[in-house]
Design a protein around this motif. Structure first.
Motif, PDB file in Angstrom:
ATOM      1  N   MET A 453      75.846  34.762  92.633  1.00  0.00           N
ATOM      2  CA  MET A 453      76.086  35.909  91.345  1.00  0.00           C
ATOM      3  C   MET A 453      76.772  37.151  92.264  1.00  0.00           C
ATOM      4  O   MET A 453      76.394  37.505  93.379  1.00  0.00           O
ATOM      5  CB  MET A 453      74.817  36.413  90.726  1.00  0.00           C
ATOM      6  CG  MET A 453      74.284  35.568  89.771  1.00  0.00           C
ATOM      7  SD  MET A 453      72.686  36.013  89.032  1.00  0.00           S
ATOM      8  CE  MET A 453      71.571  35.862  90.197  1.00  0.00           C
ATOM      9  N   MET A 454      77.614  37.910  91.472  1.00  0.00           N
ATOM     10  CA  MET A 454      78.063  39.155  91.769  1.00  0.00           C
ATOM     11  C   MET A 454      77.912  40.094  90.973  1.00  0.00           C
ATOM     12  O   MET A 454      78.269  39.793  89.560  1.00  0.00           O
ATOM     13  CB  MET A 454      79.665  38.771  92.394  1.00  0.00           C
ATOM     14  CG  MET A 454      80.338  40.249  92.855  1.00  0.00           C
ATOM     15  SD  MET A 454      81.969  39.893  93.466  1.00  0.00           S
ATOM     16  CE  MET A 454      82.523  41.364  93.937  1.00  0.00           C
ATOM     17  N   GLN A 455      77.716  41.397  91.219  1.00  0.00           N
ATOM     18  CA  GLN A 455      77.369  42.543  90.312  1.00  0.00           C
ATOM     19  C   GLN A 455      78.579  43.673  90.561  1.00  0.00           C
ATOM     20  O   GLN A 455      78.900  43.514  91.721  1.00  0.00           O
ATOM     21  CB  GLN A 455      75.897  42.991  90.441  1.00  0.00           C
ATOM     22  CG  GLN A 455      74.910  42.136  90.172  1.00  0.00           C
ATOM     23  CD  GLN A 455      74.768  41.607  88.824  1.00  0.00           C
ATOM     24  OE1 GLN A 455      75.299  41.939  87.945  1.00  0.00           O
ATOM     25  NE2 GLN A 455      74.022  40.347  88.745  1.00  0.00           N
ATOM     26  N   GLN A 456      78.688  44.410  89.499  1.00  0.00           N
ATOM     27  CA  GLN A 456      79.400  45.758  89.821  1.00  0.00           C
ATOM     28  C   GLN A 456      78.842  46.482  90.731  1.00  0.00           C
ATOM     29  O   GLN A 456      77.579  46.730  91.238  1.00  0.00           O
ATOM     30  CB  GLN A 456      79.502  46.376  88.444  1.00  0.00           C
ATOM     31  CG  GLN A 456      80.812  47.424  88.528  1.00  0.00           C
ATOM     32  CD  GLN A 456      82.084  46.794  88.585  1.00  0.00           C
ATOM     33  OE1 GLN A 456      82.350  45.713  88.071  1.00  0.00           O
ATOM     34  NE2 GLN A 456      83.089  47.364  89.318  1.00  0.00           N
ATOM     35  N   SER A 457      79.749  46.926  91.860  1.00  0.00           N
ATOM     36  CA  SER A 457      79.071  47.740  92.949  1.00  0.00           C
ATOM     37  C   SER A 457      80.197  48.584  93.501  1.00  0.00           C
ATOM     38  O   SER A 457      81.267  48.314  93.373  1.00  0.00           O
ATOM     39  CB  SER A 457      78.646  46.766  94.177  1.00  0.00           C
ATOM     40  OG  SER A 457      78.223  47.700  95.224  1.00  0.00           O
ATOM     41  N   SER A 458      79.800  49.586  94.213  1.00  0.00           N
ATOM     42  CA  SER A 458      80.706  50.455  94.869  1.00  0.00           C
ATOM     43  C   SER A 458      80.276  50.825  96.136  1.00  0.00           C
ATOM     44  O   SER A 458      79.115  50.671  96.611  1.00  0.00           O
ATOM     45  CB  SER A 458      80.652  51.865  94.110  1.00  0.00           C
ATOM     46  OG  SER A 458      79.552  52.451  93.759  1.00  0.00           O
ATOM     47  N   ALA A 459      80.997  51.525  97.171  1.00  0.00           N
ATOM     48  CA  ALA A 459      80.811  51.701  98.584  1.00  0.00           C
ATOM     49  C   ALA A 459      81.772  52.931  98.938  1.00  0.00           C
ATOM     50  O   ALA A 459      82.990  52.919  98.388  1.00  0.00           O
ATOM     51  CB  ALA A 459      80.867  50.505  99.279  1.00  0.00           C
ATOM     52  N   HIS A 460      81.182  53.511  99.907  1.00  0.00           N
ATOM     53  CA  HIS A 460      82.394  54.384 100.734  1.00  0.00           C
ATOM     54  C   HIS A 460      82.511  54.050 102.101  1.00  0.00           C
ATOM     55  O   HIS A 460      81.786  53.327 102.747  1.00  0.00           O
ATOM     56  CB  HIS A 460      81.786  55.862 100.692  1.00  0.00           C
ATOM     57  CG  HIS A 460      80.803  56.386 101.499  1.00  0.00           C
ATOM     58  ND1 HIS A 460      79.845  57.233 101.100  1.00  0.00           N
ATOM     59  CD2 HIS A 460      80.377  55.934 102.772  1.00  0.00           C
ATOM     60  CE1 HIS A 460      79.048  57.562 101.985  1.00  0.00           C
ATOM     61  NE2 HIS A 460      79.337  56.692 103.064  1.00  0.00           N
ATOM     62  N   ALA A 461      83.408  54.561 102.577  1.00  0.00           N
ATOM     63  CA  ALA A 461      84.109  54.427 103.945  1.00  0.00           C
ATOM     64  C   ALA A 461      84.283  55.787 104.363  1.00  0.00           C
ATOM     65  O   ALA A 461      85.380  56.320 104.051  1.00  0.00           O
ATOM     66  CB  ALA A 461      84.988  53.273 104.265  1.00  0.00           C
ATOM     67  N   ILE A 462      84.055  56.113 105.597  1.00  0.00           N
ATOM     68  CA  ILE A 462      84.452  57.359 106.265  1.00  0.00           C
ATOM     69  C   ILE A 462      84.790  57.099 107.688  1.00  0.00           C
ATOM     70  O   ILE A 462      83.973  57.099 108.468  1.00  0.00           O
ATOM     71  CB  ILE A 462      83.441  58.502 106.005  1.00  0.00           C
ATOM     72  CG1 ILE A 462      83.004  58.800 104.525  1.00  0.00           C
ATOM     73  CG2 ILE A 462      84.132  59.861 106.681  1.00  0.00           C
ATOM     74  CD1 ILE A 462      81.749  59.825 104.408  1.00  0.00           C
ATOM     75  N   LEU A 463      86.213  57.188 108.114  1.00  0.00           N
ATOM     76  CA  LEU A 463      86.720  57.193 109.368  1.00  0.00           C
ATOM     77  C   LEU A 463      86.720  58.620 109.942  1.00  0.00           C
ATOM     78  O   LEU A 463      87.435  59.463 109.393  1.00  0.00           O
ATOM     79  CB  LEU A 463      87.657  56.424 109.666  1.00  0.00           C
ATOM     80  CG  LEU A 463      88.278  56.425 110.985  1.00  0.00           C
ATOM     81  CD1 LEU A 463      87.412  55.530 111.820  1.00  0.00           C
ATOM     82  CD2 LEU A 463      89.618  55.850 111.065  1.00  0.00           C
TER      83      LEU A 463
END
Length: 751
Positions: A453-463
């Motif tokens: 399964m795959m669910q709706q997700s979010s993530a951030h990235a900060i360089l």
């Protein structure tokens, strides 16, 4: 478009074995858990548990407890502050239909061990002592906690649980075809109730901040669930509550839903205006959070050559009086085997217990044990090798989903590679035919399956300007290695060493992600992190093209590679620029992005996605004493791309050990007269220990999957599914005794 970043000049991390990045913090004690955070003036709450399983409280005397020096207050249903909307039916993402349990709501007792009071004191020992002084009188009623006795009143749940597929409608005429089949098997199978028993107890620490907001540390597999619960039940705005859980000492599903200690800690903190911690005891954890008991009947009818003609799988499972807990139990039979006449039924029976909980591979552990044991029985009845029988009835389509094909299925390779490694060809099929000295030797096999399964997700990235990267979201790492694989994905996407990447999880201030469960975290949060890092990469590339005398000025994004902290023209590493130089030249201190990821609707419309396995087990049984030694397990897994073979293997090992517990040891014993689990401690509830575990070999077969951009399938659950059946089948091969009620203990073997 899916952008693939070149690894030119840079060792790839994804697909290679890497040690856990959170390992040092855990082994040195730097990792802090929900019950370890503190605050000035922190109060401690201790729960008083009810003594009956059904009835009412007629009187409660807290005077002696309140007289103890250091006791601040004792909360009961009689003086509970009206600071919570207890009539609000909050439904979190994994809750079953019904009315969630409400602690200290009224005088009614729903189950044994129900919290009836909370003693709040200046220190834990004082609260614990004072709790023994609370006196409670009851008007008891006779509880119904025997599933077999209640099965006659089982019902089809009127409301289906979100995310749980109900059984499909029958097809063909399984009853009539079964009656005329040349080879038949019809048997009942049961598994004992099992409790999760994670090492970390359920705990909540609620810190009252100076501005009136709350910082909450909760043992939960997804902080968004606790945040939603608190804000809904207590009527608080979302920005007034921050929930954190950076580390989890095991969950196995017990931490999917907020447990009652969170409500009690929050209730006390709101009432007293002080920070409060509530930690449950091991005994109190036994009153909730368990894999439900199920009664199953499997009927198989086949031709003489083993071709399935009729398949029926019926299950009755327990639930509480106040919720309709549901799992996928019987559908697996239709997923695994091709058959033209199938009936699958699933019903619930209400008991006077707490609502059961999802426990590692919920439903599949239960249902697959039954069908895989029945298939072994059919193999013996037809005189066919158990693997050959499974391959004869192999299916490339999911009959429970209108015959949609599987997106990928390398189960045949699992059987082939597992059998070769195990030495299956040397097996004498006759029961009681293999011996070593005074021990009977048995070999068994079974199939494992779990949803991919795959669910709706979010993530951030900060360089940052220093070249360091931070990624993260609100999901949790319950010991599966999520910190590590997300770090690997981020490092590869931006071409950085892993030590320059920091992953943050378990905080509602981070982008929202689903709870850690269902084996969907790698696909869901992993894809979101990859997309966020890709967005950062594109931004940095655009800045690099505008630099004075930029070596990338006339290069398209598709032609560059990120490696060793630099952006280079693919195939021409001499034309490159360091990421830190790009940010310095642009005069920015950071480049950041937040990305969303979700299921591929087009793929899901055409295909079904599952992880598969083949499990081989060897047992050696003392013929006189009936003592079982599990000496070998080979588990061959088809799970798409393996992000980290080291942590992936660890997941399968843990799942296999849980399967060994199911098969041979774990059993929560209910005294149905009083409705209480009697072996409610780790001294009497047996789990596998080091001496019980011998050789476990894990094989990851090659499999390409397109269900998500990473090509991964979940690994958290598949290791446990089918393991108990393989062991039970091995016990039959060794002894000639078919034991259909787990766990398989000495008394059942020598009976």
């Amino acid at each position: 478009m899916t952008q693939t970043f070149s690894s030119t000049g840079h060792d790839r991390f994804v697909g290679t074995p890497r040690s856990r990045v959170d390992g040092p913090a855990k082994v040195t004690g730097l990792a802090k858990y929900a019950g370890e955070f503190t605050a000035p003036d922190l109060l401690h709450g201790y729960v008083v548990s009810g003594a009956i399983a059904r009835g009412r409280i007629t009187a409660i005397d807290t005077a002696a407890a309140e007289a103890v020096p250091g006791v601040v207050k004792v909360l009961t249903h009689e003086n509970r502050p009206r600071t919570a909307w207890l009539d609000y039916n909050y439904q979190d993402a994994v809750a079953p239909p019904g009315s969630p349990f409400r602690a200290l709501y009224d005088d009614k007792i729903h189950y044994s061990g129900q919290p009836v009071a909370l003693v709040i004191a200046e220190d834990f020992d004082t609260a614990r002592h004072a709790a023994t002084l609370v006196r409670v009188d009851y008007a008891p009623e006779t509880p119904e906690t025997d599933l077999a006795a209640a099965a006659g009143s089982a019902y089809d749940p009127p409301m289906k649980r979100n995310g749980i597929k109900p059984p499909p409608k029958p097809w063909g005429d399984p009853d009539a075809v079964f009656d005329t089949s040349a080879v038949k098997v019809r048997e009942q199978y049961t598994l004992a109730t099992e409790h999760h028993n994670p090492m970390e107890p359920h705990a909540s620490t609620v810190i009252v901040e100076a501005d009136g907001s709350y910082t909450v540390y909760d043992k939960i597999q997804g902080v968004s669930n606790s945040h939603g619960y608190i804000t809904s039940v207590f009527g608080l705005s979302k920005d007034k509550v921050r929930v954190m859980n950076p580390y989890l000492g095991g969950g196995f599903g017990s931490g999917l839903r907020p447990q009652y200690q969170l409500f009690l800690a929050m209730l006390a903190a709101r009432d007293l205006g002080r920070s409060v911690r509530v930690v449950l005891t091991r005994d109190q954890m036994w009153s909730f959070s368990f894999r439900p008991e199920s009664l199953q009947t499997v009927s198989l009818g086949a031709d003489r050559d083993g071709t399935l003609q009729a398949l029926s799988h019926d299950a009755v499972q327990q639930t509480s009086r106040f919720e309709d807990y549901q799992e996928v139990v019987v559908n697996w039979s239709g997923v695994l085997y091709k058959c033209g006449n199938v009936a699958l039924t699933y019903k619930l029976a209400k008991l006077d217990t707490f609502t059961p909980a999802d426990m590692r591979a919920p439903g599949a552990v239960t249902g697959v044990y039954a069908i895989e044991t029945a298939m072994d029985e059919l193999a013996y009845a037809a005189g066919i090798d158990p693997i050959a029988l499974r391959l004869k009835n192999y299916t490339e389509k999911d009959q429970t989903a209108e015959d949609k094909p599987f997106g990928s299925k390398a189960l045949k390779a699992c059987f082939a590679e597992g059998a070769e490694r195990f030495g299956w060809a040397k097996r004498n099929p006759e029961p009681r035919s293999m011996r070593e000295g005074r021990e009977l030797v048995g070999w068994g096999v079974a199939t494992g399956v779990w949803e991919s399964m795959m669910q709706q997700s979010s993530a951030h990235a900060i360089l940052g300007a220093d070249g360091r990267l931070e990624v993260g979201n609100s999901t949790g790492d319950l010991g599966t290695g999520t910190y590590t694989i997300l770090t690997q994905i981020a490092a590869d996407t931006l071409g950085l060493p892993m030590e320059d990447v920091t992953t943050k999880l378990g905080d509602t201030k981070l982008p929202e992600a689903p709870v850690a469960g269902g084996s969907w975290t790698a696909a869901s949060s992993g894809t979101a992190v990859m997309k966020a890092c890709r967005d950062v990469a594109e931004q940095v590339f655009k800045l690099a093209r505008t630099m004075e005398d930029s070596p990338l000025a006339n290069v398209d994004f598709e032609r560059v590679a990120f490696a060793k902290g630099r952006i280079a023209v693919a195939g021409d590493p001499g034309r490159s620029v360091a990421l830190v130089d790009v940010l310095r030249a642009a005069g920015v201190d950071r480049v950041e992005a937040t990305a969303e990821a979700g299921p591929d609707k087009d793929f899901n419309a055409k295909y079904e996605a599952y992880t598969h396995s083949a499990i081989f087990a060897e047992v050696k049984i003392d013929e006189e004493l009936g003592q079982v030694r599990l000496t070998r397990i080979v588990s061959a897994i088809a799970a798409g791309k393996v992000l980290n073979p080291k942590t992936a293997r660890s997941q399968i090992l843990g799942g296999v050990v849980m399967g060994i517990g199911s098969a041979l040891e774990e059993e929560s014993m209910m005294d149905t007269r009083i409705g209480r689990f009697m072996n409610h401690n780790l001294g009497e509830y047996h789990v596998p220990v080091n001496a019980d575990i011998h050789d476990i070999e894990v094989i990851f077969v090659e499999e390409e999957d397109r269900a998500n951009p990473l090509g991964v399938k979940g690994l958290g659950e598949i290791g446990v599914v089918g393991t108990a059946a393989a062991i039970a089948n091995a016990v039959f091969h060794a002894t000639g005794k078919r034991i259909r009620h787990l766990p398989i203990t000495v008394d059942k073997i020598i009976a």
